[in-house]
Scaffold this active site. Structure first.
Site, mmCIF file in Angstrom:
data_model
loop_
_atom_site.group_PDB
_atom_site.id
_atom_site.type_symbol
_atom_site.label_atom_id
_atom_site.label_comp_id
_atom_site.label_asym_id
_atom_site.label_seq_id
_atom_site.Cartn_x
_atom_site.Cartn_y
_atom_site.Cartn_z
ATOM 1 N N ASP A 67 0.807 -1.223 0.000
ATOM 2 C CA ASP A 67 0.000 0.000 0.000
ATOM 3 C C ASP A 67 0.839 1.272 0.000
ATOM 4 O OD1 ASP A 67 0.896 -0.526 2.588
ATOM 5 O OD2 ASP A 67 -1.081 -0.950 3.383
ATOM 6 N N ASN A 134 -7.820 -2.764 14.028
ATOM 7 C CA ASN A 134 -9.185 -3.154 13.620
ATOM 8 C C ASN A 134 -9.180 -4.390 12.716
ATOM 9 O OD1 ASN A 134 -8.218 -2.178 11.213
ATOM 10 N ND2 ASN A 134 -9.563 -0.397 11.107
ATOM 11 N N HIS A 136 -7.324 -4.868 10.016
ATOM 12 C CA HIS A 136 -7.005 -4.674 8.597
ATOM 13 C C HIS A 136 -5.688 -5.343 8.216
ATOM 14 C CE1 HIS A 136 -4.888 -0.500 9.288
ATOM 15 N NE2 HIS A 136 -3.992 -1.449 9.277
ATOM 16 N N GLU A 141 -9.716 -2.107 5.121
ATOM 17 C CA GLU A 141 -10.383 -1.744 6.361
ATOM 18 C C GLU A 141 -11.653 -2.582 6.551
ATOM 19 O OE1 GLU A 141 -8.603 -0.066 8.242
ATOM 20 O OE2 GLU A 141 -8.427 2.053 7.772
HETATM 21 C C1 F6R Z 1 1.113 -1.384 6.074
HETATM 22 C C2 F6R Z 1 0.098 -2.389 6.339
HETATM 23 C C3 F6R Z 1 -0.737 -2.327 7.568
HETATM 24 C C4 F6R Z 1 0.092 -2.527 8.834
HETATM 25 C C5 F6R Z 1 -0.787 -2.426 10.072
HETATM 26 C C6 F6R Z 1 0.002 -2.554 11.341
HETATM 27 O O1 F6R Z 1 1.784 -1.675 4.871
HETATM 28 O O2 F6R Z 1 -0.054 -3.262 5.551
HETATM 29 O O3 F6R Z 1 -1.733 -3.324 7.493
HETATM 30 O O4 F6R Z 1 0.695 -3.784 8.801
HETATM 31 O O5 F6R Z 1 -1.435 -1.190 10.079
HETATM 32 O O6 F6R Z 1 0.866 -1.480 11.474
HETATM 33 P P1 F6R Z 1 1.907 -1.397 12.670
HETATM 34 O O7 F6R Z 1 2.910 -2.458 12.405
HETATM 35 O O8 F6R Z 1 2.497 -0.030 12.580
HETATM 36 O O9 F6R Z 1 1.139 -1.637 13.928
#
Ligand code: F6R
Length: 251
Positions: A67, A134, A136, A141
């Site tokens: 992403d 959440n 994701h 989302e």
């Molecule tokens: C980012 C992504 C997100 C993160 C998730 C956890 O490329 O794919 O799904 O893996 O938001 O983020 P952290 O590791 O910062 O808690």
């Protein structure tokens, strides 16, 4: 689904890095699916160390990221391209021509077309993943559906708040992103997943315990993946009762 319970986040990251490196050892032009955020930082640290020590050859490795924020250029320290260059691409000397990541400044429809054309023809050999509070994965989302391919998403308030730590104010946190769909993530041949911290407990319970596969917690779809290894440190894993079909091991 395999759960490996580790002593610490650092051990989870080290073991995740070893799995990623093994994929490169088996296939020198492997396509690595990559994630950003706090969780993979030490994974990249161990991968970069292996590159520096010439324990693995990154000379033909290709990467694709899950992403990118819409509206940020790769020069912006908040962008995921900037993050990837700092933590992995530059230390491992992976040049831009072998890197696929959505361009946050390009026309969104054209960018979706470019990413989808590539991803449809090139399933990742391995996908590194973590999860949002959440549930994701990527920026998929909570929703009524699972999206298949790269698409644009509006970020939830919860995700923006959780990611605001990387920006100097809440207003600077982008409101939209381009993300690989949950379907694209599922097409990776192998998944290496790690999580840490109490705030991820709810999501990890839904993913690992007996329960429904629901787009309301997108990570639950990993229950259907044929080769998904999840690393959790003891502090998080001790609160989870994995479903009977999850193979549990201690590191
Ligand atoms: C980012 C992504 C997100 C993160 C998730 C956890 O490329 O794919 O799904 O893996 O938001 O983020 P952290 O590791 O910062 O808690």
């Amino acid at each position: 689904m395999r759960l490996i319970v580790t002593e610490s986040y650092e051990q989870s990251a080290y073991l995740s890095a070893q799995m990623m490196l093994d994929v490169i050892r088996e296939k020198e032009d492997a396509l690595l699916g990559l994630a950003t955020g706090s969780t993979p930082i030490s994974v990249y640290k161990y991968m970069a160390e292996a590159a520096r020590q010439k324990k693995v050859d990154f000379g033909r490795v290709r990467t694709i990221n899950l992403d990118e924020y819409i509206g940020l250029s790769g020069e912006d320290p908040g962008s995921y391209l900037y993050f990837m260059r700092k933590h992995l691409l530059d230390p491992c000397q992976i040049p831009p021509k072998r890197v696929m990541i959505p361009d946050g400044m390009a026309d969104v429809q054209e960018e979706l077309h470019r990413m989808n054309q590539f991803a449809d023809a090139n399933p990742s050999d391995v996908q590194l993943l973590s999860v949002g509070v959440n549930g994701h994965i990527g920026f998929n989302e909570p929703s009524d559906v699972f999206y298949d391919r790269f698409h644009a998403v509006k970020l939830t308030q919860k995700t923006r708040e959780s990611n605001s730590r990387l920006f100097s104010s809440m207003e600077e946190v982008p409101t939209e992103a381009i993300t690989m769909g949950t379907g694209g993530i599922m097409r990776a041949k192998k998944i290496v997943f790690l999580a840490t911290g109490d705030e991820k407990l709810d999501a990890m319970k839904k993913i690992l315990e007996d329960g429904e596969v629901t787009p309301d917690c997108q990570g639950t779809i990993l229950k259907f993946h044929q080769d998904c290894t999840i690393f959790l440190d003891q502090a998080l894993a001790e609160h989870i009762r994995p479903a009977a079909y999850v193979e549990v091991k201690r590191a």
